[in-house]
Design a protein around this motif. Structure first.
Motif, PDB file in Angstrom:
ATOM      1  N   LYS A  30       8.533  28.995  -9.518  1.00 37.44           N
ATOM      2  CA  LYS A  30       9.871  28.281  -9.037  1.00 37.44           C
ATOM      3  C   LYS A  30      11.199  29.003  -8.808  1.00 37.44           C
ATOM      4  O   LYS A  30      11.694  28.441  -7.992  1.00 37.44           O
ATOM      5  CB  LYS A  30      10.884  27.889 -10.929  1.00 37.44           C
ATOM      6  CG  LYS A  30       9.614  26.787 -11.085  1.00 37.44           C
ATOM      7  CD  LYS A  30      10.970  26.785 -12.531  1.00 37.44           C
ATOM      8  CE  LYS A  30       9.912  25.276 -13.096  1.00 37.44           C
ATOM      9  NZ  LYS A  30      10.451  25.606 -15.073  1.00 37.44           N
ATOM     10  N   ALA A  31      11.189  30.388  -9.314  1.00 38.07           N
ATOM     11  CA  ALA A  31      12.103  30.875  -8.473  1.00 38.07           C
ATOM     12  C   ALA A  31      12.047  31.057  -6.893  1.00 38.07           C
ATOM     13  O   ALA A  31      13.029  30.768  -5.652  1.00 38.07           O
ATOM     14  CB  ALA A  31      12.227  32.753  -8.662  1.00 38.07           C
ATOM     15  N   LEU A  32      10.694  31.081  -6.432  1.00 39.03           N
ATOM     16  CA  LEU A  32      10.016  31.210  -5.196  1.00 39.03           C
ATOM     17  C   LEU A  32      10.581  30.114  -3.862  1.00 39.03           C
ATOM     18  O   LEU A  32      11.157  29.879  -3.266  1.00 39.03           O
ATOM     19  CB  LEU A  32       8.790  31.654  -4.832  1.00 39.03           C
ATOM     20  CG  LEU A  32       8.363  32.909  -4.879  1.00 39.03           C
ATOM     21  CD1 LEU A  32       7.043  32.941  -5.297  1.00 39.03           C
ATOM     22  CD2 LEU A  32       8.634  34.032  -3.650  1.00 39.03           C
ATOM     23  N   ALA A  33      10.648  28.944  -4.523  1.00 41.78           N
ATOM     24  CA  ALA A  33      10.669  27.607  -4.489  1.00 41.78           C
ATOM     25  C   ALA A  33      12.313  27.737  -4.114  1.00 41.78           C
ATOM     26  O   ALA A  33      13.010  26.841  -3.510  1.00 41.78           O
ATOM     27  CB  ALA A  33      10.354  26.758  -5.752  1.00 41.78           C
ATOM     28  N   ALA A  34      13.717  28.287  -4.812  1.00 42.59           N
ATOM     29  CA  ALA A  34      14.724  28.555  -4.810  1.00 42.59           C
ATOM     30  C   ALA A  34      15.245  28.785  -4.225  1.00 42.59           C
ATOM     31  O   ALA A  34      15.812  28.066  -3.133  1.00 42.59           O
ATOM     32  CB  ALA A  34      14.848  28.605  -6.436  1.00 42.59           C
ATOM     33  N   GLN A  35      14.156  29.782  -3.581  1.00 45.47           N
ATOM     34  CA  GLN A  35      14.823  30.920  -2.039  1.00 45.47           C
ATOM     35  C   GLN A  35      14.757  30.171  -1.067  1.00 45.47           C
ATOM     36  O   GLN A  35      15.107  30.081  -0.077  1.00 45.47           O
ATOM     37  CB  GLN A  35      14.071  32.016  -2.331  1.00 45.47           C
ATOM     38  CG  GLN A  35      14.746  33.116  -3.306  1.00 45.47           C
ATOM     39  CD  GLN A  35      14.432  34.543  -2.545  1.00 45.47           C
ATOM     40  OE1 GLN A  35      14.996  35.059  -1.360  1.00 45.47           O
ATOM     41  NE2 GLN A  35      13.992  35.885  -3.750  1.00 45.47           N
ATOM     42  N   LEU A  36      13.170  29.661  -0.977  1.00 43.59           N
ATOM     43  CA  LEU A  36      12.768  28.652  -0.027  1.00 43.59           C
ATOM     44  C   LEU A  36      13.465  27.380   0.544  1.00 43.59           C
ATOM     45  O   LEU A  36      13.822  26.683   1.264  1.00 43.59           O
ATOM     46  CB  LEU A  36      11.223  27.985  -0.290  1.00 43.59           C
ATOM     47  CG  LEU A  36      10.338  29.707   0.311  1.00 43.59           C
ATOM     48  CD1 LEU A  36       9.052  29.159  -0.371  1.00 43.59           C
ATOM     49  CD2 LEU A  36       9.932  29.412   1.760  1.00 43.59           C
ATOM     50  N   ARG A  37      14.049  26.815  -0.737  1.00 51.05           N
ATOM     51  CA  ARG A  37      14.748  25.773  -0.285  1.00 51.05           C
ATOM     52  C   ARG A  37      16.022  25.782   0.638  1.00 51.05           C
ATOM     53  O   ARG A  37      16.016  25.277   1.693  1.00 51.05           O
ATOM     54  CB  ARG A  37      14.897  25.276  -1.975  1.00 51.05           C
ATOM     55  CG  ARG A  37      16.000  23.667  -1.575  1.00 51.05           C
ATOM     56  CD  ARG A  37      16.741  23.278  -2.995  1.00 51.05           C
ATOM     57  NE  ARG A  37      17.203  21.978  -2.586  1.00 51.05           N
ATOM     58  CZ  ARG A  37      17.793  21.032  -2.901  1.00 51.05           C
ATOM     59  NH1 ARG A  37      17.013  20.330  -4.099  1.00 51.05           N
ATOM     60  NH2 ARG A  37      18.843  20.312  -2.774  1.00 51.05           N
ATOM     61  N   LYS A  38      16.540  27.561   0.033  1.00 52.84           N
ATOM     62  CA  LYS A  38      17.526  27.669   0.778  1.00 52.84           C
ATOM     63  C   LYS A  38      17.320  27.893   1.950  1.00 52.84           C
ATOM     64  O   LYS A  38      18.593  26.935   3.239  1.00 52.84           O
ATOM     65  CB  LYS A  38      18.759  28.950  -0.106  1.00 52.84           C
ATOM     66  CG  LYS A  38      19.014  28.831  -1.758  1.00 52.84           C
ATOM     67  CD  LYS A  38      19.673  29.842  -1.656  1.00 52.84           C
ATOM     68  CE  LYS A  38      19.825  29.537  -2.989  1.00 52.84           C
ATOM     69  NZ  LYS A  38      20.736  30.840  -4.155  1.00 52.84           N
ATOM     70  N   LEU A  39      16.156  28.021   2.808  1.00 54.54           N
ATOM     71  CA  LEU A  39      15.798  28.309   3.500  1.00 54.54           C
ATOM     72  C   LEU A  39      15.709  27.034   4.939  1.00 54.54           C
ATOM     73  O   LEU A  39      16.471  26.990   5.805  1.00 54.54           O
ATOM     74  CB  LEU A  39      14.789  29.069   3.493  1.00 54.54           C
ATOM     75  CG  LEU A  39      14.748  30.217   5.454  1.00 54.54           C
ATOM     76  CD1 LEU A  39      15.281  31.066   5.262  1.00 54.54           C
ATOM     77  CD2 LEU A  39      12.909  30.918   4.350  1.00 54.54           C
ATOM     78  N   THR A  40      15.315  26.064   4.540  1.00 54.80           N
ATOM     79  CA  THR A  40      14.374  24.984   4.757  1.00 54.80           C
ATOM     80  C   THR A  40      16.614  24.583   4.747  1.00 54.80           C
ATOM     81  O   THR A  40      16.342  23.929   5.829  1.00 54.80           O
ATOM     82  CB  THR A  40      14.195  24.040   3.737  1.00 54.80           C
ATOM     83  OG1 THR A  40      14.303  23.410   2.873  1.00 54.80           O
ATOM     84  CG2 THR A  40      12.785  24.649   3.680  1.00 54.80           C
ATOM     85  N   GLU A  41      17.207  24.639   4.200  1.00 52.64           N
ATOM     86  CA  GLU A  41      18.864  23.711   3.696  1.00 52.64           C
ATOM     87  C   GLU A  41      19.519  24.592   5.816  1.00 52.64           C
ATOM     88  O   GLU A  41      20.161  24.282   6.368  1.00 52.64           O
ATOM     89  CB  GLU A  41      20.104  24.172   3.213  1.00 52.64           C
ATOM     90  CG  GLU A  41      19.474  22.958   1.861  1.00 52.64           C
ATOM     91  CD  GLU A  41      19.774  23.634   0.802  1.00 52.64           C
ATOM     92  OE1 GLU A  41      19.441  22.596  -0.409  1.00 52.64           O
ATOM     93  OE2 GLU A  41      20.338  24.396   0.382  1.00 52.64           O
ATOM     94  N   GLU A  42      19.069  25.337   5.977  1.00 50.50           N
ATOM     95  CA  GLU A  42      19.492  25.914   6.878  1.00 50.50           C
ATOM     96  C   GLU A  42      18.086  25.798   8.130  1.00 50.50           C
ATOM     97  O   GLU A  42      18.542  26.621   9.458  1.00 50.50           O
ATOM     98  CB  GLU A  42      19.352  27.706   7.078  1.00 50.50           C
ATOM     99  CG  GLU A  42      20.502  28.494   5.546  1.00 50.50           C
ATOM    100  CD  GLU A  42      21.065  29.533   5.507  1.00 50.50           C
ATOM    101  OE1 GLU A  42      20.358  30.796   6.636  1.00 50.50           O
ATOM    102  OE2 GLU A  42      21.408  29.802   4.747  1.00 50.50           O
ATOM    103  N   LYS A  43      17.844  24.988   7.623  1.00 55.01           N
ATOM    104  CA  LYS A  43      16.117  24.132   9.363  1.00 55.01           C
ATOM    105  C   LYS A  43      15.507  25.760  10.139  1.00 55.01           C
ATOM    106  O   LYS A  43      15.470  25.310  11.001  1.00 55.01           O
ATOM    107  CB  LYS A  43      18.079  23.687  10.365  1.00 55.01           C
ATOM    108  CG  LYS A  43      18.796  22.651   9.847  1.00 55.01           C
ATOM    109  CD  LYS A  43      17.782  21.623   9.976  1.00 55.01           C
ATOM    110  CE  LYS A  43      19.055  20.879   9.406  1.00 55.01           C
ATOM    111  NZ  LYS A  43      18.826  19.879   7.879  1.00 55.01           N
ATOM    112  N   VAL A  44      15.592  26.090   8.383  1.00 59.04           N
ATOM    113  CA  VAL A  44      14.584  27.458   9.060  1.00 59.04           C
ATOM    114  C   VAL A  44      13.383  27.216   9.293  1.00 59.04           C
ATOM    115  O   VAL A  44      12.923  26.603   8.146  1.00 59.04           O
ATOM    116  CB  VAL A  44      14.843  28.810   8.388  1.00 59.04           C
ATOM    117  CG1 VAL A  44      13.351  29.626   9.157  1.00 59.04           C
ATOM    118  CG2 VAL A  44      15.810  29.411   9.642  1.00 59.04           C
ATOM    119  N   GLN A  45      12.529  26.715  10.366  1.00 59.55           N
ATOM    120  CA  GLN A  45      11.092  26.528   9.850  1.00 59.55           C
ATOM    121  C   GLN A  45       9.807  27.452   9.527  1.00 59.55           C
ATOM    122  O   GLN A  45      10.428  28.640   9.795  1.00 59.55           O
ATOM    123  CB  GLN A  45      10.427  25.320  11.222  1.00 59.55           C
ATOM    124  CG  GLN A  45      11.707  24.857  12.042  1.00 59.55           C
ATOM    125  CD  GLN A  45       9.787  24.915  12.963  1.00 59.55           C
ATOM    126  OE1 GLN A  45       9.438  25.252  13.416  1.00 59.55           O
ATOM    127  NE2 GLN A  45      11.289  24.016  13.868  1.00 59.55           N
TER     128      GLN A  45
END
Ligand code: UDP
Length: 236
Positions: A30-45
């Motif tokens: 879950k913690a990994l997923a939360a970090q990845l979500r932030k990244l996608t919010e910055e439009k990083v593929q």
């Protein structure tokens, strides 16, 4: 380093387990997923190559009396389990994903097809790559390097349990020095251990920068993708 448009994130199996333990820890996922979500919010593929060492590594199989190639296939299947867990956690967080496998497990995920993976990335889906390269005697580090090049990623981010590369093992030597930046050549000359030789050589030959960073550092993943100073950057 500039902010990345498309990254390849390598997450070892240990990132899926409680520290020092084996198996799957849903809190870590879950913690990994939360970090990845932030990244996608910055439009990083984001494409992620998933390890399986928290469940099984082929190398261990021989001591268990299991044929090495069979053990490697078991290890590849372990990465499928981790990848499905990460995909599920991401989707629960509202992040669209596609799991793509190098070995054929078509009931649970798509086969890896380069052009399809590129399309998913362009559409903002996190592509979770499992099954390594689909062949025994390789590691998921090598799969990460190969897929990063094939998918035209600007950086390979290697999430680890240490905050980068040191001149000697920081767990053994108190005076070990952290190296914030280093060239591929210096890694070779100083015989530093970053990734296995095949993975390292691929990155070096294709001029693919590697960022080694601590996956437990708050917003470490974000900082690494943004090109901020974190961990160790290895490039030519
Ligand atoms: N593996 C393989 N071919 C590949 C990738 C992985 O045979 O292309 C097997 C190998 O046995 C490996 C295991 O899958 O030990 C799990 O991957 P790895 O050890 O790279 O996971 P990590 O260390 O990142 O957790």
């Amino acid at each position: 380093m500039a902010k990345a448009r498309r990254i390849l994130l390598k997450i070892s199996g240990e990132g899926f387990a409680r520290e020092g333990e084996t198996g799957l820890d849903t809190e870590r996922v879950k913690a990994l997923a939360a970090q990845l979500r932030k990244l996608t919010e910055e439009k990083v593929q984001v494409a992620c190559v998933i390890g399986g060492g928290n469940i099984l590594r082929g190398k261990q199989s021989e001591s268990l009396g299991i044929n090495r190639a069979t053990g490697d296939y078991m290890g590849m299947l372990a990465t499928v389990i981790n990848g499905l867990a990460l995909s599920d956690a991401l989707e629960s967080n509202g992040v669209p994903t596609r799991v793509m496998s190098a070995i054929d497990v078509h009931k649970v995920c798509e086969p890896f097809i380069r052009r399809r993976a590129l399309r998913h990335l362009d559409k903002g889906r996190v592509v979770v790559l499992v099954g390594g390269l689909g062949s025994p005697y390789f590691t998921t580090d090598t799969a990460a390097a190969q897929r990063a090049i094939e998918l035209d990623c600007s950086t390979l981010l290697k999430a680890t349990m240490v905050d980068g590369v040191y001149d000697k093992d920081p767990n053994v030597f108190e005076d070990a020095v952290h190296l914030p930046e280093i060239t591929f050549q210096e890694v070779l000359e100083q015989r530093l251990r970053v990734m296995d030789q095949t993975a390292f050589t691929l990155c070096r030959e294709h001029n693919l920068p590697i960022v080694v960073f601590d996956m437990n550092a708050p917003d470490g993943l974000l900082a690494a993708a943004r090109g901020q100073k974190i961990g160790t950057v290895i490039q030519n």
